[in-house]
Design an enzyme around this catalytic site. Structure first.
Site, PDB file in Angstrom:
ATOM      1  N   ASN A   1       8.188   8.351   3.510  1.00 29.30           N
ATOM      2  CA  ASN A   1       9.359   7.418   3.433  1.00 29.30           C
ATOM      3  C   ASN A   1       8.948   7.249   1.707  1.00 29.30           C
ATOM      4  O   ASN A   1       7.999   6.529   1.182  1.00 29.30           O
ATOM      5  CB  ASN A   1       9.089   5.648   3.893  1.00 29.30           C
ATOM      6  N   TRP A   2       9.270   7.498   1.077  1.00 30.81           N
ATOM      7  CA  TRP A   2       9.373   8.041  -0.299  1.00 30.81           C
ATOM      8  C   TRP A   2      10.297   6.591  -1.172  1.00 30.81           C
ATOM      9  O   TRP A   2       9.788   6.900  -2.097  1.00 30.81           O
ATOM     10  CB  TRP A   2      10.475   9.597  -1.129  1.00 30.81           C
ATOM     11  N   LYS A   3      10.727   6.014  -0.401  1.00 27.06           N
ATOM     12  CA  LYS A   3      11.146   4.419  -0.815  1.00 27.06           C
ATOM     13  C   LYS A   3      12.281   5.450  -1.871  1.00 27.06           C
ATOM     14  O   LYS A   3      12.284   6.259  -2.305  1.00 27.06           O
ATOM     15  CB  LYS A   3      10.303   3.668  -1.538  1.00 27.06           C
TER      16      LYS A   3
ATOM     17  N   HIS B   1      11.946  -1.847   7.910  1.00 28.40           N
ATOM     18  CA  HIS B   1      10.858  -1.310   7.560  1.00 28.40           C
ATOM     19  C   HIS B   1      10.913  -3.335   6.102  1.00 28.40           C
ATOM     20  O   HIS B   1      11.759  -3.493   6.072  1.00 28.40           O
ATOM     21  CB  HIS B   1      11.444  -0.800   6.195  1.00 28.40           C
TER      22      HIS B   1
ATOM     23  N   GLU C   1      10.757  -4.186   3.812  1.00 30.38           N
ATOM     24  CA  GLU C   1      11.196  -4.309   2.198  1.00 30.38           C
ATOM     25  C   GLU C   1      13.036  -4.550   2.516  1.00 30.38           C
ATOM     26  O   GLU C   1      13.508  -5.374   1.786  1.00 30.38           O
ATOM     27  CB  GLU C   1      10.770  -2.574   1.053  1.00 30.38           C
TER      28      GLU C   1
ATOM     29  N   GLU D   1       3.237  -1.550  10.580  1.00 29.31           N
ATOM     30  CA  GLU D   1       2.712  -2.301   9.229  1.00 29.31           C
ATOM     31  C   GLU D   1       2.955  -3.388   8.436  1.00 29.31           C
ATOM     32  O   GLU D   1       4.111  -4.504   8.317  1.00 29.31           O
ATOM     33  CB  GLU D   1       3.928  -1.377   8.635  1.00 29.31           C
TER      34      GLU D   1
ATOM     35  N   GLY E   1       1.496  -0.483   0.129  1.00 35.46           N
ATOM     36  CA  GLY E   1       1.175  -0.641  -0.987  1.00 35.46           C
ATOM     37  C   GLY E   1       0.785  -1.586  -2.221  1.00 35.46           C
ATOM     38  O   GLY E   1       0.604  -1.269  -3.651  1.00 35.46           O
TER      39      GLY E   1
ATOM     40  N   SER F   1      -0.643   0.790   2.854  1.00 34.79           N
ATOM     41  CA  SER F   1      -2.496   2.200   2.082  1.00 34.79           C
ATOM     42  C   SER F   1      -2.608   3.517   2.683  1.00 34.79           C
ATOM     43  O   SER F   1      -4.040   3.490   2.647  1.00 34.79           O
ATOM     44  CB  SER F   1      -3.042   1.013   2.142  1.00 34.79           C
TER      45      SER F   1
ATOM     46  N   GLY G   1       4.008   5.689   2.733  1.00 39.37           N
ATOM     47  CA  GLY G   1       4.636   5.947   1.242  1.00 39.37           C
ATOM     48  C   GLY G   1       3.611   6.179   0.333  1.00 39.37           C
ATOM     49  O   GLY G   1       4.095   7.015   0.239  1.00 39.37           O
ATOM     50  N   GLY G   2       3.011   5.705  -0.748  1.00 40.12           N
ATOM     51  CA  GLY G   2       3.098   5.854  -1.645  1.00 40.12           C
ATOM     52  C   GLY G   2       1.868   7.506  -1.650  1.00 40.12           C
ATOM     53  O   GLY G   2       2.171   7.844  -2.630  1.00 40.12           O
TER      54      GLY G   2
HETATM   55  P1  PGA Z   1       1.856   2.813   2.041  1.00 41.70           P
HETATM   56  O1  PGA Z   1       3.342   2.381   2.315  1.00 41.70           O
HETATM   57  O2  PGA Z   1       2.339   3.556   1.842  1.00 41.70           O
HETATM   58  O3  PGA Z   1       2.316   2.575   0.112  1.00 41.70           O
HETATM   59  O4  PGA Z   1       1.761   1.560   1.817  1.00 41.70           O
HETATM   60  C1  PGA Z   1       3.936   2.525   3.751  1.00 41.70           C
HETATM   61  C2  PGA Z   1       5.379   2.041   3.766  1.00 41.70           C
HETATM   62  O5  PGA Z   1       6.119   0.958   3.385  1.00 41.70           O
HETATM   63  O6  PGA Z   1       5.475   2.760   4.963  1.00 41.70           O
END
Ligand code: PGA
Length: 253
Positions: A9-11, A96, A98, A168, A174, A214, A235-236
């Site tokens: 997930n590049w966000k 998600h 967010e 998640e 993050g 993470s 994510g990251g």
């Molecule tokens: P993260 O994000 O790996 O940066 O913790 C995961 C996600 O939001 O899907």
């Protein structure tokens, strides 16, 4: 055997040339992926048609990070399932944390989107997860139970086996603070049992449940070794080709 899924997930990251670099480099890294493993990249909307071009012949699939609950029309700024399908997307991340926390998405809305995606040929990756305050209040199971039942309302067993769930924990996203493999496995097991009650055991056993929060190349192996963790939503660590490839390699081991 459930399919192992590693989704990135590049966000809201990467400009056009950075996106091309990352996709090109990942295409070079994933020249062979075993049939039991699926690698999915979810770049931002504007890069999707381009991603579909770069993806031709590569061993990854394309996903989006969100989708409108509506079909077409006067919904400024929204992206429809038809736009995603015609851009080469096969997957879409829905609900998600967010989207829930920053943009106010509710279980009901995520349920409408999930059903819309399923009936229109997109595979939803539907996210659930508790906040730190909810975990500390010992409400994790209650919250996850409510979210799973809410987002899956009205979805039949023949539909639910087509989608992917992602657990998640919000406190792990993050933050560099990931759930331990056992903490994650406990909730994955809880979700699978719940699916068994909502549907039947055979259906519950067929649904892929990813862990997210993470995930990195150095912790992916231990998480994926758990029997109810079927993959990762990253994510990251998906923003760097070598670190994302490291996670995919852990899934292939
Ligand atoms: P993260 O994000 O790996 O940066 O913790 C995961 C996600 O939001 O899907």
């Amino acid at each position: 055997m459930r399919t192992r899924v590693i989704a990135g997930n590049w966000k809201m990251n990467k400009d056009l040339s950075e996106a091309v670099d990352l996709m090109t480099s990942l295409s070079g890294k994933f020249t062979t992926v075993p049939p039991g493993v699926r690698v999915i990249l979810c770049p931002p909307f504007p890069w999707l048609p381009l991603a579909a071009n770069i993806q031709k012949g590569a061993h990854w699939k394309l996903g989006a990070q969100n989708m409108s609950q509506f079909d077409d029309g006067a919904y400024t700024g929204e992206i429809s399932w038809r736009m995603l399908r015609s851009s080469g997307c096969e997957y879409v991340i829905l609900g998600h944390s967010e989207r829930r926390q920053i943009f106010g998405e509710t279980n009901d809305l995520i349920n409408v989107k999930t059903r819309k995606a399923l009936t229109n040929g997109l595979i939803p990756i539907v996210c659930v997860g508790e906040t730190l305050a909810e975990r500390e209040a010992n409400a994790t199971r209650e919250i996850i139970g409510m979210q799973v039942k809410g987002v899956l309302a009205g979805i039949t067993s023949s539909e639910v086996v087509k989608l992917v769930l992602a657990y998640e924990p919000v406190w792990a996203i993050g933050t560099g603070r990931n759930a331990t493999p056992l903490q994650a496995e406990e909730i994955h097991q809880f979700i699978r049992k719940l699916l068994g009650q909502m549907y039947d055991w055979k259906t519950a056993e067929a649904v892929s449940i990813l862990y997210g929060g993470s995930v990195k190349a150095d912790n992916a192996g231990a998480l994926l070794a758990q029997s109810n963790i079927d993959g990762a939503l990253v994510g990251g660590a998906c923003l760097d080709a070598a670190s994302f490839a490291g996670i995919v390699n852990a899934a292939m081991a």
